[in-house]
Design an enzyme around this catalytic site. Structure first.
Site, PDB file in Angstrom:
ATOM      1  N   HIS A  69       0.719  -1.156   0.118  1.00 36.81           N
ATOM      2  CA  HIS A  69       0.148  -0.042   0.056  1.00 36.81           C
ATOM      3  C   HIS A  69       0.755   1.147  -0.019  1.00 36.81           C
ATOM      4  O   HIS A  69       1.879   1.236   0.506  1.00 36.81           O
ATOM      5  CB  HIS A  69      -0.798  -0.103   1.361  1.00 36.81           C
ATOM      6  CG  HIS A  69      -2.210  -0.650   1.146  1.00 36.81           C
ATOM      7  ND1 HIS A  69      -3.417  -0.036   1.266  1.00 36.81           N
ATOM      8  CD2 HIS A  69      -2.418  -1.763   0.492  1.00 36.81           C
ATOM      9  CE1 HIS A  69      -4.412  -0.797   0.833  1.00 36.81           C
ATOM     10  NE2 HIS A  69      -3.884  -2.049   0.498  1.00 36.81           N
TER      11      HIS A  69
ATOM     12  N   GLU B 225      -6.259  -0.312  -6.132  1.00 38.79           N
ATOM     13  CA  GLU B 225      -7.281   0.479  -5.638  1.00 38.79           C
ATOM     14  C   GLU B 225      -6.869   1.979  -5.641  1.00 38.79           C
ATOM     15  O   GLU B 225      -5.591   2.366  -5.877  1.00 38.79           O
ATOM     16  CB  GLU B 225      -7.386   0.381  -3.996  1.00 38.79           C
ATOM     17  CG  GLU B 225      -7.696  -0.942  -3.634  1.00 38.79           C
ATOM     18  CD  GLU B 225      -6.414  -1.890  -3.143  1.00 38.79           C
ATOM     19  OE1 GLU B 225      -5.426  -1.135  -3.290  1.00 38.79           O
ATOM     20  OE2 GLU B 225      -6.603  -2.917  -3.230  1.00 38.79           O
TER      21      GLU B 225
END
Length: 318
Positions: A38, A107
Protein backbone atom coordinates in the site's frame (compact mmCIF):
# COMPACT_ATOMS: atom_id res chain seq x y z
CA UNK A 1 -2.04 -30.33 1.27
CA UNK A 2 -3.37 -27.06 2.67
CA UNK A 3 -0.82 -24.47 3.75
CA UNK A 4 -1.50 -21.89 6.45
CA UNK A 5 -0.10 -18.38 6.42
CA UNK A 6 0.08 -15.15 8.37
CA UNK A 7 -0.55 -11.59 7.15
CA UNK A 8 2.00 -8.86 7.58
CA UNK A 9 -0.20 -5.76 7.50
CA UNK A 10 1.77 -2.87 6.04
CA UNK A 11 -1.12 -0.57 6.87
CA UNK A 12 -0.77 -1.17 10.62
CA UNK A 13 2.92 -1.78 11.32
CA UNK A 14 6.25 -0.17 10.53
CA UNK A 15 8.96 -1.97 8.54
CA UNK A 16 11.07 -3.17 11.46
CA UNK A 17 8.03 -4.60 13.24
CA UNK A 18 6.93 -6.36 10.07
CA UNK A 19 10.33 -8.04 9.76
CA UNK A 20 10.18 -9.15 13.39
CA UNK A 21 6.69 -10.56 12.87
CA UNK A 22 7.85 -12.47 9.79
CA UNK A 23 10.59 -14.11 11.87
CA UNK A 24 8.13 -14.93 14.63
CA UNK A 25 5.62 -16.42 12.15
CA UNK A 26 8.33 -18.72 10.82
CA UNK A 27 9.24 -19.80 14.35
CA UNK A 28 5.57 -20.52 15.05
CA UNK A 29 5.32 -22.95 12.15
CA UNK A 30 3.31 -20.99 9.61
CA UNK A 31 3.92 -22.22 6.07
CA UNK A 32 3.97 -18.79 4.44
CA UNK A 33 3.64 -15.09 5.08
CA UNK A 34 1.93 -12.51 2.90
CA UNK A 35 2.62 -8.78 3.08
CA UNK A 36 0.30 -6.07 1.77
CA UNK A 37 1.52 -3.43 -0.70
CA UNK A 38 0.00 0.00 0.00
CA UNK A 39 0.98 3.62 -0.50
CA UNK A 40 -1.68 4.76 2.01
CA UNK A 41 -3.37 2.94 4.88
CA UNK A 42 -7.11 2.50 4.48
CA UNK A 43 -7.82 4.83 7.42
CA UNK A 44 -5.46 7.09 9.36
CA UNK A 45 -5.91 5.11 12.59
CA UNK A 46 -3.98 2.24 11.01
CA UNK A 47 -1.05 4.61 10.90
CA UNK A 48 1.60 3.04 8.64
CA UNK A 49 2.50 2.23 5.04
CA UNK A 50 6.19 1.45 4.47
CA UNK A 51 7.61 0.69 1.03
CA UNK A 52 6.96 -3.01 0.62
CA UNK A 53 10.03 -3.87 -1.47
CA UNK A 54 12.45 -2.55 1.14
CA UNK A 55 10.63 -4.51 3.83
CA UNK A 56 10.62 -7.65 1.70
CA UNK A 57 14.38 -7.47 1.24
CA UNK A 58 14.89 -7.50 5.00
CA UNK A 59 12.36 -10.33 5.43
CA UNK A 60 14.14 -12.41 2.80
CA UNK A 61 17.43 -12.05 4.68
CA UNK A 62 16.02 -12.61 8.18
CA UNK A 63 13.98 -15.75 7.42
CA UNK A 64 15.23 -19.14 6.32
CA UNK A 65 12.55 -21.45 4.92
CA UNK A 66 9.11 -19.85 5.15
CA UNK A 67 7.47 -19.00 1.83
CA UNK A 68 7.08 -15.27 1.20
CA UNK A 69 4.35 -13.59 -0.83
CA UNK A 70 3.08 -10.11 -1.57
CA UNK A 71 -0.69 -9.97 -1.50
CA UNK A 72 -1.09 -8.10 -3.70
CA UNK A 73 0.82 -5.58 -5.83
CA UNK A 74 -0.78 -3.44 -8.51
CA UNK A 75 1.90 -3.15 -11.22
CA UNK A 76 0.00 -0.90 -13.60
CA UNK A 77 -0.12 2.80 -12.58
CA UNK A 78 1.79 3.89 -9.48
CA UNK A 79 4.91 1.95 -10.53
CA UNK A 80 5.83 1.01 -14.10
CA UNK A 81 6.01 -2.77 -14.59
CA UNK A 82 9.69 -2.48 -15.57
CA UNK A 83 10.48 -1.26 -12.06
CA UNK A 84 8.21 -3.83 -10.43
CA UNK A 85 9.90 -6.60 -12.43
CA UNK A 86 13.28 -5.32 -11.22
CA UNK A 87 12.12 -5.39 -7.58
CA UNK A 88 10.54 -8.84 -7.85
CA UNK A 89 13.63 -10.35 -9.47
CA UNK A 90 15.84 -9.05 -6.67
CA UNK A 91 13.53 -10.34 -3.92
CA UNK A 92 13.30 -13.76 -5.58
CA UNK A 93 17.11 -13.94 -5.63
CA UNK A 94 17.40 -12.84 -1.99
CA UNK A 95 14.73 -15.32 -0.92
CA UNK A 96 16.34 -18.26 -2.77
CA UNK A 97 13.18 -18.87 -4.78
CA UNK A 98 10.73 -18.62 -1.87
CA UNK A 99 8.82 -15.65 -3.29
CA UNK A 100 5.29 -15.68 -4.74
CA UNK A 101 4.14 -12.57 -6.59
CA UNK A 102 0.50 -11.68 -6.06
CA UNK A 103 -0.92 -9.07 -8.46
CA UNK A 104 -4.21 -7.25 -8.88
CA UNK A 105 -5.89 -4.30 -10.51
CA UNK A 106 -5.44 -2.15 -7.42
CA UNK A 107 -7.28 0.57 -5.58
CA UNK A 108 -7.59 4.24 -6.38
CA UNK A 109 -6.40 4.83 -2.80
CA UNK A 110 -2.87 3.85 -3.81
CA UNK A 111 -2.69 4.42 -7.54
CA UNK A 112 -3.95 8.01 -7.97
CA UNK A 113 -0.86 9.51 -6.32
CA UNK A 114 1.05 10.03 -9.58
CA UNK A 115 -1.83 12.03 -11.05
CA UNK A 116 -2.62 9.42 -13.69
CA UNK A 117 -6.25 8.74 -14.59
CA UNK A 118 -7.95 5.92 -12.65
CA UNK A 119 -9.45 3.79 -15.43
CA UNK A 120 -12.44 1.45 -15.22
CA UNK A 121 -11.91 -2.15 -14.22
CA UNK A 122 -11.86 -3.63 -17.72
CA UNK A 123 -9.07 -1.28 -18.77
CA UNK A 124 -7.13 -2.10 -15.60
CA UNK A 125 -7.46 -5.79 -16.41
CA UNK A 126 -6.00 -5.16 -19.85
CA UNK A 127 -3.17 -3.16 -18.29
CA UNK A 128 -2.49 -5.95 -15.80
CA UNK A 129 -2.35 -8.53 -18.58
CA UNK A 130 0.13 -6.41 -20.53
CA UNK A 131 2.26 -5.70 -17.48
CA UNK A 132 2.47 -9.42 -16.66
CA UNK A 133 3.76 -10.07 -20.17
CA UNK A 134 6.40 -7.34 -19.82
CA UNK A 135 7.60 -8.62 -16.46
CA UNK A 136 7.89 -12.22 -17.58
CA UNK A 137 9.94 -11.12 -20.57
CA UNK A 138 12.31 -9.16 -18.34
CA UNK A 139 12.78 -12.08 -15.92
CA UNK A 140 14.38 -14.10 -18.73
CA UNK A 141 17.41 -11.84 -18.46
CA UNK A 142 17.24 -11.11 -22.18
CA UNK A 143 17.20 -7.66 -23.73
CA UNK A 144 13.60 -6.49 -24.00
CA UNK A 145 11.92 -3.87 -26.16
CA UNK A 146 8.16 -3.71 -26.18
CA UNK A 147 5.63 -1.26 -27.59
CA UNK A 148 2.15 -2.05 -26.37
CA UNK A 149 -1.12 -0.25 -25.91
CA UNK A 150 -0.36 0.77 -22.34
CA UNK A 151 3.41 0.34 -21.81
CA UNK A 152 6.63 1.00 -23.64
CA UNK A 153 9.92 -0.73 -22.84
CA UNK A 154 13.06 0.22 -24.71
CA UNK A 155 16.30 -1.75 -24.59
CA UNK A 156 15.84 -3.02 -21.01
CA UNK A 157 17.76 -5.93 -19.53
CA UNK A 158 17.77 -7.21 -15.95
CA UNK A 159 21.20 -8.45 -14.90
CA UNK A 160 20.14 -9.75 -11.47
CA UNK A 161 17.61 -12.44 -12.32
CA UNK A 162 16.46 -15.49 -10.36
CA UNK A 163 17.10 -19.05 -11.44
CA UNK A 164 13.39 -19.74 -11.01
CA UNK A 165 10.89 -17.21 -12.38
CA UNK A 166 8.38 -16.36 -9.62
CA UNK A 167 4.78 -17.48 -9.91
CA UNK A 168 2.31 -14.68 -10.67
CA UNK A 169 -0.87 -15.28 -8.69
CA UNK A 170 -3.76 -13.05 -9.81
CA UNK A 171 -6.23 -11.49 -7.38
CA UNK A 172 -9.92 -11.90 -8.19
CA UNK A 173 -13.12 -11.00 -6.38
CA UNK A 174 -15.53 -12.26 -9.05
CA UNK A 175 -15.83 -14.84 -11.83
CA UNK A 176 -14.65 -12.54 -14.65
CA UNK A 177 -11.26 -11.84 -13.13
CA UNK A 178 -11.03 -15.45 -11.91
CA UNK A 179 -11.23 -16.56 -15.53
CA UNK A 180 -8.44 -14.11 -16.42
CA UNK A 181 -6.38 -15.57 -13.56
CA UNK A 182 -6.88 -19.03 -15.03
CA UNK A 183 -5.89 -17.93 -18.53
CA UNK A 184 -2.94 -15.65 -17.74
CA UNK A 185 -1.82 -16.30 -14.17
CA UNK A 186 -0.16 -19.08 -12.22
CA UNK A 187 -2.73 -19.12 -9.42
CA UNK A 188 -5.66 -17.36 -7.76
CA UNK A 189 -5.61 -14.83 -4.91
CA UNK A 190 -8.76 -13.84 -3.03
CA UNK A 191 -10.13 -12.51 0.26
CA UNK A 192 -12.66 -14.50 2.24
CA UNK A 193 -14.08 -17.98 1.59
CA UNK A 194 -15.57 -17.19 -1.83
CA UNK A 195 -16.37 -20.59 -3.34
CA UNK A 196 -17.82 -19.13 -6.55
CA UNK A 197 -14.48 -17.49 -7.39
CA UNK A 198 -12.58 -20.78 -7.03
CA UNK A 199 -15.25 -22.54 -9.05
CA UNK A 200 -14.98 -20.02 -11.89
CA UNK A 201 -11.18 -20.27 -11.80
CA UNK A 202 -11.18 -24.05 -12.02
CA UNK A 203 -13.91 -24.19 -14.66
CA UNK A 204 -11.77 -21.88 -16.82
CA UNK A 205 -8.87 -24.31 -16.55
CA UNK A 206 -7.02 -22.84 -13.58
CA UNK A 207 -4.78 -25.40 -11.91
CA UNK A 208 -2.47 -23.28 -9.77
CA UNK A 209 -2.49 -22.58 -6.03
CA UNK A 210 -5.49 -20.79 -4.55
CA UNK A 211 -4.88 -18.20 -1.81
CA UNK A 212 -7.37 -16.48 0.44
CA UNK A 213 -7.01 -14.11 3.40
CA UNK A 214 -9.23 -14.20 6.48
CA UNK A 215 -9.58 -11.15 8.72
CA UNK A 216 -9.47 -12.00 12.43
CA UNK A 217 -8.89 -10.34 15.76
CA UNK A 218 -7.74 -12.51 18.63
CA UNK A 219 -8.24 -10.79 22.00
CA UNK A 220 -9.09 -11.68 25.59
CA UNK A 221 -12.78 -10.97 25.01
CA UNK A 222 -15.05 -10.74 22.00
CA UNK A 223 -16.02 -7.19 22.99
CA UNK A 224 -12.38 -6.09 23.02
CA UNK A 225 -11.83 -7.67 19.62
CA UNK A 226 -14.89 -6.00 18.10
CA UNK A 227 -13.75 -2.63 19.46
CA UNK A 228 -10.32 -3.13 17.88
CA UNK A 229 -11.74 -4.01 14.47
CA UNK A 230 -14.24 -1.17 14.66
CA UNK A 231 -11.43 1.31 15.35
CA UNK A 232 -8.66 -0.01 13.10
CA UNK A 233 -10.35 -1.93 10.28
CA UNK A 234 -13.78 -0.38 9.57
CA UNK A 235 -12.93 -0.56 5.86
CA UNK A 236 -13.66 -4.29 6.05
CA UNK A 237 -17.34 -3.45 6.50
CA UNK A 238 -17.59 -0.88 3.71
CA UNK A 239 -19.67 -2.51 0.97
CA UNK A 240 -19.42 -2.88 -2.77
CA UNK A 241 -16.71 -1.39 -4.96
CA UNK A 242 -15.95 1.58 -2.70
CA UNK A 243 -12.73 -0.16 -1.66
CA UNK A 244 -11.45 0.19 -5.21
CA UNK A 245 -12.83 3.65 -5.95
CA UNK A 246 -12.32 5.91 -2.91
CA UNK A 247 -9.12 7.95 -3.32
CA UNK A 248 -7.90 8.75 0.22
CA UNK A 249 -7.94 7.63 3.86
CA UNK A 250 -10.15 10.64 4.60
CA UNK A 251 -12.79 9.32 2.20
CA UNK A 252 -12.64 5.88 3.80
CA UNK A 253 -13.05 7.50 7.22
CA UNK A 254 -16.14 9.33 5.97
CA UNK A 255 -17.61 6.09 4.60
CA UNK A 256 -16.70 4.31 7.85
CA UNK A 257 -18.97 6.68 9.78
CA UNK A 258 -21.82 4.54 8.43
CA UNK A 259 -20.29 1.36 9.91
CA UNK A 260 -21.72 0.11 13.22
CA UNK A 261 -20.28 -2.45 15.63
CA UNK A 262 -22.96 -4.86 14.44
CA UNK A 263 -21.50 -4.59 10.94
CA UNK A 264 -18.15 -5.81 12.28
CA UNK A 265 -19.87 -8.91 13.64
CA UNK A 266 -21.60 -9.53 10.32
CA UNK A 267 -18.46 -8.92 8.22
CA UNK A 268 -17.23 -12.47 8.72
CA UNK A 269 -14.16 -11.54 10.75
CA UNK A 270 -13.53 -13.86 13.70
CA UNK A 271 -13.43 -11.77 16.85
CA UNK A 272 -12.39 -13.05 20.27
CA UNK A 273 -10.55 -15.93 21.93
CA UNK A 274 -12.80 -18.91 21.04
CA UNK A 275 -10.55 -21.50 19.33
CA UNK A 276 -13.52 -23.21 17.69
CA UNK A 277 -14.46 -20.03 15.82
CA UNK A 278 -10.93 -19.65 14.45
CA UNK A 279 -10.77 -23.30 13.39
CA UNK A 280 -14.21 -23.10 11.75
CA UNK A 281 -13.13 -20.01 9.81
CA UNK A 282 -10.09 -21.78 8.40
CA UNK A 283 -12.14 -24.88 7.61
CA UNK A 284 -14.74 -22.81 5.74
CA UNK A 285 -12.00 -21.47 3.46
CA UNK A 286 -10.65 -24.98 2.89
CA UNK A 287 -14.15 -26.25 2.11
CA UNK A 288 -14.54 -23.40 -0.40
CA UNK A 289 -11.59 -24.77 -2.33
CA UNK A 290 -8.57 -22.80 -1.13
CA UNK A 291 -5.25 -24.58 -0.54
CA UNK A 292 -3.38 -21.55 0.87
CA UNK A 293 -5.30 -19.93 3.74
CA UNK A 294 -3.83 -17.08 5.76
CA UNK A 295 -5.01 -14.96 8.66
CA UNK A 296 -4.82 -11.23 9.20
CA UNK A 297 -4.69 -10.39 12.90
CA UNK A 298 -6.12 -6.87 13.20
CA UNK A 299 -4.52 -4.67 15.83
CA UNK A 300 -1.41 -4.62 18.02
CA UNK A 301 -1.76 -8.04 19.66
CA UNK A 302 0.38 -9.69 17.00
CA UNK A 303 2.70 -11.78 19.16
CA UNK A 304 -0.16 -13.08 21.30
CA UNK A 305 -2.15 -14.01 18.20
CA UNK A 306 0.82 -15.82 16.66
CA UNK A 307 1.37 -17.75 19.91
CA UNK A 308 -2.36 -18.64 20.02
CA UNK A 309 -2.18 -20.08 16.52
CA UNK A 310 1.13 -21.83 17.24
CA UNK A 311 -0.12 -23.54 20.40
CA UNK A 312 -3.80 -24.09 19.68
CA UNK A 313 -5.06 -23.48 16.15
CA UNK A 314 -2.38 -24.84 13.81
CA UNK A 315 -2.10 -28.19 15.64
CA UNK A 316 -5.88 -28.53 15.46
CA UNK A 317 -6.32 -27.75 11.76
CA UNK A 318 -3.39 -29.96 10.82
Amino acid sequence: MVQFGYTLSSEEHGPDRLVDLAVRAEEAGFDFISISDHFHPWVSAQGESPFVWSTLGAIARETDEIEIGVGVTCPIIRIHPVNVAHAVATIQVMADGRFTFGVGTGENLNEHVTGERWPEHQVRLEMLDESMHVMRELWTGENVSYHGEHYTVENAKLFTVPEEIPAIVVSAFGPKTARMAAAKGDGLWCSGPKADVVEAYEEAGGEGPTYTQLHNCYAETEEEAIDTVYELWPNGSIPGELGQELPSPAHFEQAAELVEREDVVESGAVTGPDPEAHVESLQAAIDAGYDHVYVHQIGDEQERAIAFYEEVILPEVR
